[in-house]
Design an enzyme around this catalytic site. Structure first.
Site, PDB file in Angstrom:
ATOM      1  N   GLY A 192       4.760  -0.120  19.777  1.00  0.00           N
ATOM      2  CA  GLY A 192       5.006   0.629  18.470  1.00  0.00           C
ATOM      3  C   GLY A 192       5.771  -0.479  17.580  1.00  0.00           C
ATOM      4  O   GLY A 192       6.717  -1.362  17.915  1.00  0.00           O
ATOM      5  N   PRO A 193       5.708  -0.113  16.144  1.00  0.00           N
ATOM      6  CA  PRO A 193       6.463  -0.745  15.369  1.00  0.00           C
ATOM      7  C   PRO A 193       7.675  -0.637  15.474  1.00  0.00           C
ATOM      8  O   PRO A 193       8.219   0.100  16.386  1.00  0.00           O
ATOM      9  CB  PRO A 193       5.944  -0.153  13.858  1.00  0.00           C
ATOM     10  CG  PRO A 193       4.811   0.431  14.245  1.00  0.00           C
ATOM     11  CD  PRO A 193       4.823   1.000  15.697  1.00  0.00           C
ATOM     12  N   GLY A 195      11.643   0.259  15.430  1.00  0.00           N
ATOM     13  CA  GLY A 195      12.420   1.561  14.821  1.00  0.00           C
ATOM     14  C   GLY A 195      11.529   2.989  14.976  1.00  0.00           C
ATOM     15  O   GLY A 195      12.115   4.182  14.692  1.00  0.00           O
ATOM     16  N   THR A 196      10.658   2.892  15.948  1.00  0.00           N
ATOM     17  CA  THR A 196       9.952   4.166  16.272  1.00  0.00           C
ATOM     18  C   THR A 196      10.502   4.876  17.230  1.00  0.00           C
ATOM     19  O   THR A 196      10.066   6.172  17.495  1.00  0.00           O
ATOM     20  CB  THR A 196       8.429   3.913  16.316  1.00  0.00           C
ATOM     21  OG1 THR A 196       8.417   2.807  17.365  1.00  0.00           O
ATOM     22  CG2 THR A 196       7.890   3.166  15.287  1.00  0.00           C
ATOM     23  N   LYS A 198      11.122   3.544  20.676  1.00  0.00           N
ATOM     24  CA  LYS A 198      10.902   3.062  22.206  1.00  0.00           C
ATOM     25  C   LYS A 198      12.099   3.348  23.015  1.00  0.00           C
ATOM     26  O   LYS A 198      11.993   3.718  24.120  1.00  0.00           O
ATOM     27  CB  LYS A 198      10.229   1.919  22.048  1.00  0.00           C
ATOM     28  CG  LYS A 198       8.884   1.820  21.286  1.00  0.00           C
ATOM     29  CD  LYS A 198       8.102   0.462  21.157  1.00  0.00           C
ATOM     30  CE  LYS A 198       9.086  -0.563  20.465  1.00  0.00           C
ATOM     31  NZ  LYS A 198       9.222  -0.319  19.184  1.00  0.00           N
ATOM     32  N   THR A 199      13.142   2.467  22.671  1.00  0.00           N
ATOM     33  CA  THR A 199      14.300   2.517  23.406  1.00  0.00           C
ATOM     34  C   THR A 199      14.812   4.038  23.578  1.00  0.00           C
ATOM     35  O   THR A 199      15.310   4.377  24.726  1.00  0.00           O
ATOM     36  CB  THR A 199      15.421   1.643  23.013  1.00  0.00           C
ATOM     37  OG1 THR A 199      14.668   0.428  22.714  1.00  0.00           O
ATOM     38  CG2 THR A 199      16.674   1.543  23.923  1.00  0.00           C
ATOM     39  N   HIS A 414       6.949  -5.156 -18.680  1.00  0.00           N
ATOM     40  CA  HIS A 414       6.301  -5.591 -17.380  1.00  0.00           C
ATOM     41  C   HIS A 414       6.022  -4.306 -16.719  1.00  0.00           C
ATOM     42  O   HIS A 414       5.136  -4.314 -15.943  1.00  0.00           O
ATOM     43  CB  HIS A 414       7.315  -6.734 -16.746  1.00  0.00           C
ATOM     44  CG  HIS A 414       6.746  -7.161 -15.384  1.00  0.00           C
ATOM     45  ND1 HIS A 414       6.053  -8.420 -15.455  1.00  0.00           N
ATOM     46  CD2 HIS A 414       6.404  -6.806 -14.395  1.00  0.00           C
ATOM     47  CE1 HIS A 414       5.606  -8.764 -14.065  1.00  0.00           C
ATOM     48  NE2 HIS A 414       5.982  -7.641 -13.365  1.00  0.00           N
ATOM     49  N   GLU A 415       7.241  -3.817 -16.595  1.00  0.00           N
ATOM     50  CA  GLU A 415       7.274  -2.507 -15.399  1.00  0.00           C
ATOM     51  C   GLU A 415       5.865  -1.462 -16.146  1.00  0.00           C
ATOM     52  O   GLU A 415       5.623  -0.892 -15.328  1.00  0.00           O
ATOM     53  CB  GLU A 415       8.494  -1.864 -15.192  1.00  0.00           C
ATOM     54  CG  GLU A 415       9.470  -2.912 -14.493  1.00  0.00           C
ATOM     55  CD  GLU A 415       9.059  -3.501 -13.213  1.00  0.00           C
ATOM     56  OE1 GLU A 415       8.348  -2.958 -12.481  1.00  0.00           O
ATOM     57  OE2 GLU A 415       9.173  -4.752 -13.118  1.00  0.00           O
ATOM     58  N   HIS A 418       2.536  -2.225 -15.216  1.00  0.00           N
ATOM     59  CA  HIS A 418       2.457  -1.724 -13.726  1.00  0.00           C
ATOM     60  C   HIS A 418       2.097  -0.153 -13.589  1.00  0.00           C
ATOM     61  O   HIS A 418       0.959   0.329 -13.071  1.00  0.00           O
ATOM     62  CB  HIS A 418       3.206  -2.014 -12.856  1.00  0.00           C
ATOM     63  CG  HIS A 418       3.530  -3.244 -12.539  1.00  0.00           C
ATOM     64  ND1 HIS A 418       2.610  -4.233 -12.331  1.00  0.00           N
ATOM     65  CD2 HIS A 418       4.596  -4.167 -12.584  1.00  0.00           C
ATOM     66  CE1 HIS A 418       2.803  -5.329 -11.759  1.00  0.00           C
ATOM     67  NE2 HIS A 418       4.177  -5.344 -12.105  1.00  0.00           N
TER      68      HIS A 418
END
Length: 613
Positions: A192-193, A195-196, A198-199, A414-415, A418
């Site tokens: 898994g990515p 920080g999900t 696992k440990t 600019h912002e 967006h």
């Protein structure tokens, strides 16, 4: 540490005693030869003679002193001294005992032997840090009493917990499975990515099963000496068999389990020897009954196929990023020890944090608590969680950075570009917040927040993203002219170009090239893959790819230009709002897009009054 200090203290005391013994004679007076002493006695220059064995301390009549040594036994010396009226003082010399004499003579050899024994013991018993313990496993064993983590501490990964629950039941009641002929998986690979959890899940398994838990990192096996990694693997499994049933947890196994092959380093490097030994220990001639291996990685694509086959890692448990329900559960776990205001709703926070991992959510709760402490609040409220989320997503504010009026205006245009494009193109994520306060490395940031978890992206959504990315540059170009466009759009251009190229070469969104994969496989030579690269396309195909990428960019660039030209009044109004308030949220953006008067941000009046006071 205390034992070492005592040892060296004893050595120092003994050395000082020995040197004191060697230098016990009085050396404060200068030394003269014996013949000179006899001559001065005959000349009646000596007043007193202090005799101690063969050493004579002489005091002359002029009060000067010296010492001399009797080379041989001189029976006439006393008669001469008495004849010349020299005061004679004598002392029986203290003879050292036989044991002390032996000790003094053997002390240098004993000291060398003691130092050698000391260093050998340090090497062998130095907690795995000595030269003689290089081949010993660095795995730490945690007993059942040391592991307090349970499945109640793990949230947001119900499917993964269900997968490993059988493992816990087997460790508790192995006979229930064995009498039906069932075999528990020898190994579980959690993928898994980062920080999900696992440990954390591995610790919860050990905490629930109440068995010894060996933990080690994949990078702890290989060091500078050849053969150390394989030796440590053997030692680790040997200790585990003695403690069976038990669990071995290897974190970041990709450090030692990477694919073997003809990459840089050849086929006989130390890492491959370590991997080969691990393969043998996991499923070789020697059985590992009761020893279960759990490993975690976020790079399963680089692992060796022999490591992943059934019989070694029988199961792969996917620990994915949590969905909105999982994020809510994770937030509740981390909010247990935090005093919360009544307005805090974990579900609202969970909906506003798509893509956050368990570690991100833990950091979010911690940052919110820190914000509350900074403002001297007794409880953590939604405002603190909002500030923490902005800090994590957009970076820390750099209010000390001085910007000129032109830079502020340029950044605001600019912002605003967006935001306007993002609101008016189809199938785009809504704008959550936009700011011209410098954060991180950016002078301004527009943050679009998806309304739900994104599992796949359509072609229309991708093209809308490209148009939005060019909205900032186009706003500058429309207002200031093409000669005054800044470099602030560098990252926007980079992201848009990569999106367009992936659409053409990987995702099959080119009408001319069709649904084919044209991207070259980027094999990493340090992962045991070939150094040589095969070319999968002709020069003509590469030219067509460049044309298709450019066409995609041009179409969406022109669409964004048209939208901005049609909404210049909104562009100017949003620029003014950004310069006035510095940060505007989704409600204010709604007012601007509907051409209504912009509402003031929450708390704006209070802040303004404080400034006036």
């Amino acid at each position: 540490m205390v034992k070492n200090l005592i040892f060296w203290l004893v050595i120092t005391v003994v050395l000082m005693s020995v040197f004191q013994n060697f230098n016990s004679s009085d050396t404060s007076n200068h030394r003269v030869d014996y013949s000179t002493f006899l001559s001065e006695v005959n000349q009646d220059q000596v007043r007193e003679a202090y005799i101690n064995g063969r050493i004579i301390s002489v005091t002359k009549k002029d009060s000067s002193k010296y010492i001399t040594y009797i080379p041989i036994n001189d029976p006439k010396l006393l008669d001469n001294l008495l004849t010349k009226n020299v005061k004679i003082v004598g002392e029986i010399p203290e003879e050292p005992s036989l044991l002390i004499s032996i000790f003094i003579s053997w002390f240098p050899m004993l000291l060398l032997i003691g130092v050698w024994i000391f260093f050998m013991r340090q090497m062998q018993m130095g907690g795995g840090k000595g030269a003689m313990s290089f081949g010993k496993s660095k795995a730490r064993m945690l007993s059942e009493d040391q592991i307090q983590t349970t499945f109640a501490d793990v949230a947001g990964c119900d499917e993964a917990k269900e997968e490993v629950s059988e493992l816990v039941e087997y460790l508790k009641e192995p006979s229930r499975f064995q009498k039906l002929g069932g075999k528990i998986p020898k190994g579980i690979l959690m993928v898994g990515p980062p920080g999900t959890g696992k440990t954390l899940l591995a610790k919860a398994i050990a905490g629930e099963a109440k068995v010894p838990f060996f933990t080690i990192s994949g990078s702890d096996f290989v060091e500078m000496f050849v053969g150390v990694g394989a030796s440590r693997v053997r030692d680790m499994f040997e200790h585990a068999r003695k403690s069976a049933p038990c669990i071995i947890f290897i974190d970041e196994i990709d450090a030692v389990g990477r694919q073997r092959g003809a990459g840089l380093g050849g086929g006989h490097d130390e890492r491959e020897q370590t991997l080969n030994q691990m393969l043998v220990e996991m499923d070789g001639f020697d059985g590992n009954e009761g020893v279960i291996l759990i490993a975690a990685t976020n790079r399963p694509d680089v692992l060796d196929p022999a490591l992943l086959r059934p019989g070694r890692f029988d199961r792969q448990v996917i620990v994915a990023l949590p969905d909105v329900r999982g994020r809510k559960q994770i937030l509740k776990v981390h909010m247990r020890k935090v005093p919360l205001s009544e307005d805090v709703d974990p579900m609202i926070i969970a909906r506003g944090t798509p893509g956050f991992s368990g570690a991100d959510l833990a950091n979010l709760v911690n940052e919110a608590a820190l914000f509350a402490a900074r403002f001297n609040n007794r409880v953590v409220s939604m405002i603190h969680f909002e500030k923490a989320k902005d800090k994590i997503m957009m970076g820390s504010e750099r209010r000390s950075m001085v910007m000129s009026d032109f830079q502020k205006e340029s950044t605001a245009y600019h912002e605003a570009g967006h935001v306007i494009i993002g609101r008016l193109v189809p199938d785009h994520d809504p704008a959550h917040k936009v700011t011209i306060i410098p954060r991180g490395q950016a002078l301004g940031i527009t943050f679009f927040l998806p309304e739900s978890d994104i599992l796949s992206i359509s072609r229309q959504k991708l093209e809308s993203q490209i148009s939005t990315l060019y909205g900032g540059r186009l706003a500058e170009e429309i207002i200031y002219g093409s000669q005054n466009v800044s470099t602030g759009a560098f990252n926007d251009i980079k992201v848009a170009t990569n999106l367009a190229r992936n659409m053409v070469t990987q995702w099959g969104f080119s009408d001319k090239l069709g649904p084919l994969l044209y991207a070259e496989e980027e094999g990493e030579v340090f992962l045991g893959r070939s150094v040589a690269k095969a070319k999968h396309m002709s020069d003509e195909t590469a030219r067509i790819i460049d044309e298709e990428v450019k066409l995609l960019i041009e179409v969406n660039y022109n669409r964004a230009r048209k939208i901005l030209n049609e909404n210049l009044d909104i562009l100017h109004a949003m620029k003014d709002a950004l310069i006035k308030y510095e940060t505007i949220d989704s409600l204010q953006i709604d007012d601007l897009m509907e051409r209504r008067e912009v509402r003031k941000p929450k708390g704006w009046l209070e802040v303004d009054q404080k400034k006036d006071i």
